[in-house]
Enzyme design. Structure first.
Site, mmCIF file in Angstrom:
data_model
loop_
_atom_site.group_PDB
_atom_site.id
_atom_site.type_symbol
_atom_site.label_atom_id
_atom_site.label_comp_id
_atom_site.label_asym_id
_atom_site.label_seq_id
_atom_site.Cartn_x
_atom_site.Cartn_y
_atom_site.Cartn_z
ATOM 1 N N ASP A 128 0.858 -1.138 0.043
ATOM 2 C CA ASP A 128 0.173 -0.013 0.010
ATOM 3 C C ASP A 128 0.827 1.332 0.130
ATOM 4 O O ASP A 128 0.515 2.291 -0.743
ATOM 5 C CB ASP A 128 -0.891 -0.105 1.110
ATOM 6 C CG ASP A 128 -2.153 -0.821 0.919
ATOM 7 O OD1 ASP A 128 -2.421 -1.272 0.082
ATOM 8 O OD2 ASP A 128 -2.624 -1.234 2.234
ATOM 9 N N GLY A 129 2.025 1.140 0.786
ATOM 10 C CA GLY A 129 2.845 2.414 0.649
ATOM 11 C C GLY A 129 3.447 2.733 -0.660
ATOM 12 O O GLY A 129 3.634 3.729 -1.126
ATOM 13 N N ASN A 165 -4.873 8.704 2.398
ATOM 14 C CA ASN A 165 -5.326 7.852 3.737
ATOM 15 C C ASN A 165 -5.575 8.975 4.418
ATOM 16 O O ASN A 165 -6.681 8.722 5.267
ATOM 17 C CB ASN A 165 -4.075 7.182 3.937
ATOM 18 C CG ASN A 165 -3.888 5.577 3.658
ATOM 19 O OD1 ASN A 165 -4.898 5.379 3.002
ATOM 20 N ND2 ASN A 165 -2.873 4.769 4.279
ATOM 21 N N GLU A 166 -4.549 9.709 5.181
ATOM 22 C CA GLU A 166 -4.855 10.743 6.426
ATOM 23 C C GLU A 166 -3.929 11.909 6.369
ATOM 24 O O GLU A 166 -2.798 11.721 5.659
ATOM 25 C CB GLU A 166 -4.785 9.829 7.567
ATOM 26 C CG GLU A 166 -3.357 9.534 8.045
ATOM 27 C CD GLU A 166 -2.914 8.532 7.616
ATOM 28 O OE1 GLU A 166 -1.756 8.326 7.045
ATOM 29 O OE2 GLU A 166 -3.598 7.057 7.858
ATOM 30 N N ARG A 219 -6.747 19.718 23.219
ATOM 31 C CA ARG A 219 -5.450 19.631 23.845
ATOM 32 C C ARG A 219 -5.074 18.234 24.082
ATOM 33 O O ARG A 219 -5.792 17.492 24.617
ATOM 34 C CB ARG A 219 -5.537 20.392 25.248
ATOM 35 C CG ARG A 219 -5.738 21.859 25.176
ATOM 36 C CD ARG A 219 -5.711 22.173 26.684
ATOM 37 N NE ARG A 219 -5.911 23.830 26.704
ATOM 38 C CZ ARG A 219 -7.043 24.465 26.484
ATOM 39 N NH1 ARG A 219 -8.319 23.990 26.241
ATOM 40 N NH2 ARG A 219 -7.208 25.964 26.382
ATOM 41 N N ASP A 228 -2.017 14.899 22.304
ATOM 42 C CA ASP A 228 -0.812 14.623 21.338
ATOM 43 C C ASP A 228 -1.074 15.272 20.057
ATOM 44 O O ASP A 228 -0.191 15.359 19.113
ATOM 45 C CB ASP A 228 -0.744 13.156 21.438
ATOM 46 C CG ASP A 228 0.078 12.808 22.776
ATOM 47 O OD1 ASP A 228 0.196 13.700 23.378
ATOM 48 O OD2 ASP A 228 0.236 11.426 22.869
ATOM 49 N N ALA A 280 -4.861 10.678 22.001
ATOM 50 C CA ALA A 280 -4.327 11.166 23.607
ATOM 51 C C ALA A 280 -5.007 12.668 24.087
ATOM 52 O O ALA A 280 -4.036 13.478 24.654
ATOM 53 C CB ALA A 280 -3.097 10.994 23.945
#
Length: 264
Positions: free
Chosen positions: A45-46, A122-123, A148, A150, A185
């Site tokens: 996929d990469g 993808n993102e 707020r 990560d 997070a």
């Protein structure tokens, strides 16, 4: 038909690439690296992601098909032992074109006159180089929350099985015209509060991130990472362009999800 073949670069992938080139040449197809009608990627996929970004300015004219030489992928769905079958399909069989939505990313800078536009298959992930990401999140022009934590991951439906899934995001069928926002997070206590769950936005709904602090931002679009300071905002929405895949046989998405994450 004009075609190009790209490889991950390892010995196995290069050998299969050369075999595909030889076979398609025998069938009289035209090898064209600049303006292909179809791009065959050999690797994973990469490898297909890299090919997508190489031809992102020609998405209306190019289709992609992937041969995987590692683990079965969501984009690279042909196996090495099926190369001859795929070549015959390419040379003699009209293929179906399947289109999937993309993510548009617009990065605006504090100078107000400077901006950059990107497309993600993808993102797009947003973090800071030091400390927590603090940014205002606007949806459809209205303030939604101050995040707020990560970082944030904004994904396409076809990218929902990638990093988005590891963040607890939903798996979306790639035909859905939408984008998804997943938290990394987040900080939630008596003082700070976020929604705490993934958000799925339909087409024409825009998400705007506005950093609160003037810090170095790390923006990763698929495999491409940008680091910059002085970013005023990052805008996301479903892009007008779509990625096009050549389909010669059924592509059972939910079966692929089961095989990848559950097994038989």
């Amino acid at each position: 038909m004009r075609y190009n073949v790209t490889s991950r670069g390892d010995d196995t992938s290069n050998e299969i690439r050369d075999k595909v080139l030889s076979y398609l040449n025998e069938f009289g197809l035209i090898h064209d690296e600049v303006h292909p009608d179809i791009v065959i990627t050999v690797g994973g996929d990469g490898t297909l992601l890299q090919a997508f970004h190489h031809y992102y300015e020609s998405l209306e004219d190019v289709c992609f098909v992937g041969i995987h030489t590692g683990h079965l992928g969501f984009y690279a769905d042909w196996q090495p032992e099926e190369v001859e079958k795929l070549v015959i399909h390419l040379a003699k069989t009209p293929f179906q074109v399947v289109e999937y939505p993309l993510l548009e990313v617009i990065v605006r800078y504090n100078e107000h006159t400077r901006f950059e536009r990107y497309l993600a298959l993808n993102e797009c992930m947003v973090k800071t180089l030091e400390g927590s990401l603090v940014c205002n999140v606007d949806i459809k022009g209205d303030h939604f929350e101050t995040f707020r934590g990560d970082g944030l991951c904004i994904s396409t439906p076809s990218g929902s099985t990638a990093y988005n899934k590891s963040l607890g995001g939903a798996i979306l069928h790639p035909s859905l015209s939408s984008i998804q926002i997943a938290e990394m997070a987040s900080i939630n206590n008596r003082v700070y509060r976020t929604i705490g769950s993934p958000l799925i936005l339909p087409q024409h709904h825009t998400c705007l991130l506005r950093p609160v602090n003037d810090v170095d931002m790390q923006i990763t679009i698929d495999h491409i990472t940008l680091v910059d300071q002085g970013i005023e905002s990052i805008q996301y929405r479903v892009a007008e362009e779509k990625v096009r895949f050549a389909r010669f046989r059924p592509f059972p998405f939910w079966k692929r999800v089961k095989e990848s994450f559950i097994g038989e």
